[in-house]
Design an enzyme around this catalytic site. Structure first.
Site, mmCIF file in Angstrom:
data_model
loop_
_atom_site.group_PDB
_atom_site.id
_atom_site.type_symbol
_atom_site.label_atom_id
_atom_site.label_comp_id
_atom_site.label_asym_id
_atom_site.label_seq_id
_atom_site.Cartn_x
_atom_site.Cartn_y
_atom_site.Cartn_z
ATOM 1 N N ASP A 244 0.865 -1.176 0.000
ATOM 2 C CA ASP A 244 0.000 0.000 0.000
ATOM 3 C C ASP A 244 0.902 1.227 0.000
ATOM 4 O O ASP A 244 2.132 1.095 -0.035
ATOM 5 C CB ASP A 244 -0.961 -0.020 1.208
ATOM 6 N N HIS B 292 -3.070 3.118 -4.634
ATOM 7 C CA HIS B 292 -2.392 2.663 -3.406
ATOM 8 C C HIS B 292 -0.959 2.171 -3.681
ATOM 9 O O HIS B 292 -0.496 1.225 -3.065
ATOM 10 C CB HIS B 292 -3.201 1.532 -2.741
ATOM 11 N N ASP C 164 -8.983 -0.746 -5.775
ATOM 12 C CA ASP C 164 -9.874 0.178 -5.047
ATOM 13 C C ASP C 164 -9.307 1.593 -5.043
ATOM 14 O O ASP C 164 -8.115 1.801 -5.248
ATOM 15 C CB ASP C 164 -10.042 -0.296 -3.591
ATOM 16 N N GLU C 165 -10.194 2.536 -4.821
ATOM 17 C CA GLU C 165 -9.850 3.932 -4.516
ATOM 18 C C GLU C 165 -8.781 4.504 -5.459
ATOM 19 O O GLU C 165 -7.694 4.874 -5.020
ATOM 20 C CB GLU C 165 -9.378 4.022 -3.061
ATOM 21 N N TRP D 273 -16.917 -4.267 -0.497
ATOM 22 C CA TRP D 273 -16.554 -3.614 0.765
ATOM 23 C C TRP D 273 -17.319 -2.319 1.014
ATOM 24 O O TRP D 273 -17.538 -1.935 2.143
ATOM 25 C CB TRP D 273 -15.049 -3.328 0.800
ATOM 26 N N ASP E 258 -11.262 -3.325 12.013
ATOM 27 C CA ASP E 258 -10.497 -2.221 12.579
ATOM 28 C C ASP E 258 -11.453 -1.156 13.112
ATOM 29 O O ASP E 258 -11.026 -0.249 13.814
ATOM 30 C CB ASP E 258 -9.563 -1.603 11.531
ATOM 31 N N TRP F 134 -7.731 -3.456 8.744
ATOM 32 C CA TRP F 134 -6.847 -2.400 8.229
ATOM 33 C C TRP F 134 -6.075 -1.839 9.416
ATOM 34 O O TRP F 134 -6.650 -1.624 10.484
ATOM 35 C CB TRP F 134 -7.683 -1.322 7.529
ATOM 36 N N THR F 135 -4.797 -1.600 9.212
ATOM 37 C CA THR F 135 -3.959 -1.400 10.403
ATOM 38 C C THR F 135 -3.359 0.000 10.545
ATOM 39 O O THR F 135 -2.341 0.162 11.208
ATOM 40 C CB THR F 135 -2.829 -2.455 10.420
ATOM 41 N N GLU F 136 -4.008 0.993 9.934
ATOM 42 C CA GLU F 136 -3.497 2.360 10.118
ATOM 43 C C GLU F 136 -3.316 2.685 11.599
ATOM 44 O O GLU F 136 -2.352 3.332 11.999
ATOM 45 C CB GLU F 136 -4.475 3.386 9.523
HETATM 46 C C1 ACM Z 1 -10.725 -0.631 0.996
HETATM 47 O O1 ACM Z 1 -11.108 -0.553 2.168
HETATM 48 N N1 ACM Z 1 -10.187 0.423 0.404
HETATM 49 C C2 ACM Z 1 -10.881 -1.847 0.216
#
Ligand code: ACM
Length: 770
Positions: free
Chosen positions: A207, A295, A354-355, A421, A450, A487-489
């Site tokens: 990422d 990403h 994604d995104e 998602w 998360d 997700w580990t931010e």
């Molecule tokens: C995602 O949470 N961007 C897949």
């Protein structure tokens, strides 16, 4: 006339006894056999099967299942003799592994335990392995701690189990990019997945914040891309660490290089192959994700040729993507995936997708020419071109492509798998399934683990139905199952990760394995209570069960006694009244009498001294608020829409974009702005003098004021969490204000009330006036 009626009554009574007796039996079985996920069928037998050093594990004549026999020995912590073929000696008890083609599902198994023999039948080693995990859960928890001496003899209650999974995709995901997790932790994670019969482990390996897998052809991806200076997310963690050591950035992933402190790490290919083998031995596929075309900042930093214009920075929402209009990009992507496929034998490879901020593609002359040449009509189509071309490449190597649900935009081939998602795009999985695509459900709510916990978190997971409404039975077959994502931010340690997914991961395990007709939340919860000891032995830093009936703001008109029923007998409840965090030396809670407005902080502690969540109760002394004298004859509330992103309700713009009336407290479907606020105002007409409790669940924030008293403060940008508060009201019209903000990415708004400790219920439409 009398006799038939009598007979009828008798019949009904007998039927009731059978049904009632039957369900009691099921309840008993569930508490005597606290299995998660619960099997499809379990019937208790008579007697005990004893396992000791003489017990033999008998394999089919061809010696198949020898690997599984090894796994069984590991669970039993005995080195039992493993023999193939028919049984030679009758002196010992026998565990027999049987190959049975009549069991149709690969993961299905049948297990019969009698005092003489334990027979496990399956049509594959996978089924045998799943059965071994059932046995593991039937054995004493202490066997999990490999440092303790194993008992010389074990016993199992006689029973018959017939079992198979409800869904084929039972997954968990872990983001190792935002924060990094050691090989050792991955193995622990895999072992926990195996215990709960998961079969897919999705590793988000790359990422913007870090590239975590060695790619020999592009060494800078990890030499440079695996390391970064501390970022904003680390700063948030560091601030939270003041109150919770689980947020201290894990020192095992901090290095000094050229006078700089760097965070990161990566897996060598050899290490990752070892992890893959570890997972395969536990019948778990690791699905690698190399997220592109967005990403990709960590990669672009070292290989700037990947973008259309050489720029590598954050756009409005996301980072700049790689350029789908240059052949060099495809060469890079294919080279990377060649090495990935070498490491990961999984049939499925995740491309992300994604995104994607496509702005730069639109500005690029190269892209304009490329699109014209390829007949691509818009930027969504260009993204689609990239994904479809990569899919062909994956397929040419015998693999299937998975992408996040954005890959639907601009057209998708029906052979790609869609991972759903975006909770705020409910149509996406329906469209995908109708299009013939296989779909894996991982909607942010409730499957982003998360996201903050509240008291409903486990329940919301347990009640999740992987099949969205609106599909025919045939189309529903396209739903392969589901997975939860971590997700580990803001998860910088293994301890914090444990806390975020356990125990809600066990709820998902049961959703995906156990037939929904057999699922019962209270029953699951009572079995879960018995799992905590096993999780303790496994040293899992799970979240302790919620303290019951916690209300954030509690109101009393005279005095009140704080009394809490402990969710587990061995917990200690400790509290402070001076605003400080409870510690192991704080006061013991014992029917505390509250006479003044004050703040109590309370937490449960385990015998080992581990602290659960800290609950803050704001006690307020109030008198009953007099009813308003105003006349409000219109039904419903006034709602004012303010477009824009507001981080807190106090920052909502002063002038609304529109004002309308609503008959219930919902966000009108007609609101299309990505970010907005709605201010609801008017009166609620309450039916009696009482202390009313309000429960406000919102994503993002909301603040409720009743009788001009701040009642629930659930402000800020966050995922859906419930907060609650009380207010003392006299019967009649009471001024009502609810300010709600939505910052983008889908919203939730739910307001309920209760009185006298009764069950929370929706606010009747007839109460709303303006
Ligand atoms: C995602 O949470 N961007 C897949």
């Amino acid at each position: 006339m009398k006799r038939p009626l009598f007979k009828m009554q008798m019949l009904l009574l007998i039927a009731a006894l059978v049904v009632f007796g039957g369900s009691l039996k099921a309840q008993n079985a569930a508490s005597r056999f606290p299995l998660i996920p619960y099997p499809k069928k379990l019937v208790e037998g008579k007697g005990l099967f004893v396992i000791n050093a003489q017990t033999v594990i008998q394999l089919p004549a061809n010696g198949t299942y020898s690997e599984e026999a090894g796994a069984l020995n590991e669970v039993l912590r005995m080195n039992l003799a493993i023999k193939a073929g028919t049984r030679s000696s009758a002196k010992s008890t026998v565990i027999q592994l049987v190959s049975d083609a009549a069991i149709t599902r690969t993961e299905g198994y049948r297990m019969q335990i009698t005092p003489k023999r334990l027979t496990i039948s399956a049509n594959s080693g996978v089924g045998i392995f799943r059965a071994i995990q059932t046995i593991r859960q039937l054995l004493p928890e202490s066997l999990e701690d490999k440092l303790q001496i194993a008992p010389k003899q074990l016993s199992l209650q006689a029973l018959i189990i017939e079992d198979e999974p409800e869904y084929d995709w039972r997954g968990m995901h872990l983001d190792v990019s935002r924060h990094f997790f050691s090989v050792n932790y991955l193995k622990k994670f895999i072992d926990r997945l195996a215990l709960y019969k998961f079969n897919k482990f999705h590793l988000h390996l790359t990422d913007d914040q870090g590239w975590r897998i060695e790619i020999k052809k592009y060494p800078k991806l990890t030499q440079e891309g695996a390391w970064r200076t501390f970022n904003n997310q680390d700063s948030v963690c560091m601030a939270r660490a003041a109150e919770n050591p689980d947020f201290i950035i894990d020192p095992q992933h901090i290095i000094q290089r050229n006078g700089k402190t760097l965070y990161g790490g990566f897996y060598t290919q050899a290490q990752m192959k070892e992890v893959v083998a570890y997972a395969l031995a536990r019948k778990i596929d690791i699905i690698p994700e190399i997220d592109m075309p967005g990403h990709m900042m960590a990669a672009i930093n070292s290989y700037p040729f990947l973008t259309c214009n050489g720029e590598n920075k954050w756009g409005e929402l996301f980072t700049k993507p790689i350029c789908p209009c240059n052949e060099a990009t495809y060469e890079f992507a294919q080279n990377v995936y060649d090495e990935i496929m070498e490491i990961f034998p999984s049939k499925y490879i995740h491309i992300g997708g994604d995104e994607v901020d496509r702005t730069d593609w639109g500005k690029s002359e190269v892209c304009k020419a490329f699109m014209q040449r390829e007949g691509i009509k818009d930027l969504a189509g260009l993204q689609s071109y990239f994904i479809n071309r990569m899919e062909k490449y994956f397929n040419s190597k015998g693999r299937k492509l998975i992408g996040w649900d954005e890959i639907l935009e601009g057209g998708i081939s029906p052979t790609a798998l869609v991972m759903y998602w975006r909770s705020w795009v409910p149509k996406a999985p329906i469209m995908a399934a109708k299009n013939g695509n296989k779909v894996i459900m991982s909607p942010g709510s409730p499957l982003y683990f998360d996201a903050k916990y509240d008291k409903n978190a486990d329940y919301n997971v347990y009640k999740f139905n992987p099949v969205p409404k609106g599909l025919t039975d045939k189309e529903a077959e396209g739903i392969m199952g589901a997975q939860a994502n971590i997700w580990t931010e803001y998860i910088p340690t293994e301890q914090r990760a444990d806390y975020m997914y356990m125990p809600r991961m066990t709820a998902l395990a049961e959703v995906l394995w156990t037939n929904d007709k057999q699922r019962d939340f209270d029953n699951y919860r009572s079995r879960l209570m018995q799992h905590y000891k096993r999780l303790d032995e496994l040293k899992v830093n799970y979240r302790l069960p919620d303290l019951p009936d916690m209300i954030d703001t509690r109101v009393f008109t005279d005095q009140e006694t704080l009394k809490i029923n402990k969710p587990m007998a061995n917990l200690l409840l400790l509290y402070t009244a001076d605003g400080s965090q409870p510690t192991a030396t704080s006061s013991l809670l014992n029917d505390l009498v509250i006479k003044t407005t004050q703040k109590i902080k309370i937490a449960a502690f385990t015998p080992a001294g581990r602290r659960g969540d800290v609950y803050e109760i704001n006690y307020q002394h109030q008198s009953l608020a007099p009813a308003a004298t105003a006349t409000a004859s219109n039904n419903g509330l006034t709602a004012a829409l303010h477009k824009g992103l507001f981080k807190q309700v106090s920052r909502i713009s002063t002038k609304p974009d529109s004002v309308f009336s609503v008959s219930s407290i919902v966000v009108p479907q007609s609101i299309k702005a990505p970010a907005f606020a709605v201010k609801y105002s008017g009166y609620i007409n309450v039916p009696q003098d009482d202390i009313y409790t309000f429960y406000l669940t919102c994503d993002d924030g909301g603040v409720l004021t009743v009788a001009n008293r701040l009642t629930v403060d659930n402000d800020g940008l966050h995922s859906a969490v419930e907060k609650s508060g009380q207010v003392a009201l006299k019967k009649g019209l009471q001024p009502f204000k609810l300010d709600f903000i939505e910052g983008g990415g889908g919203y939730t708004l739910k307001l309920q009330y209760s009185v006298k400790g009764q069950k929370a219920q929706d606010i009747p439409g007839s109460w709303l006036k303006n």
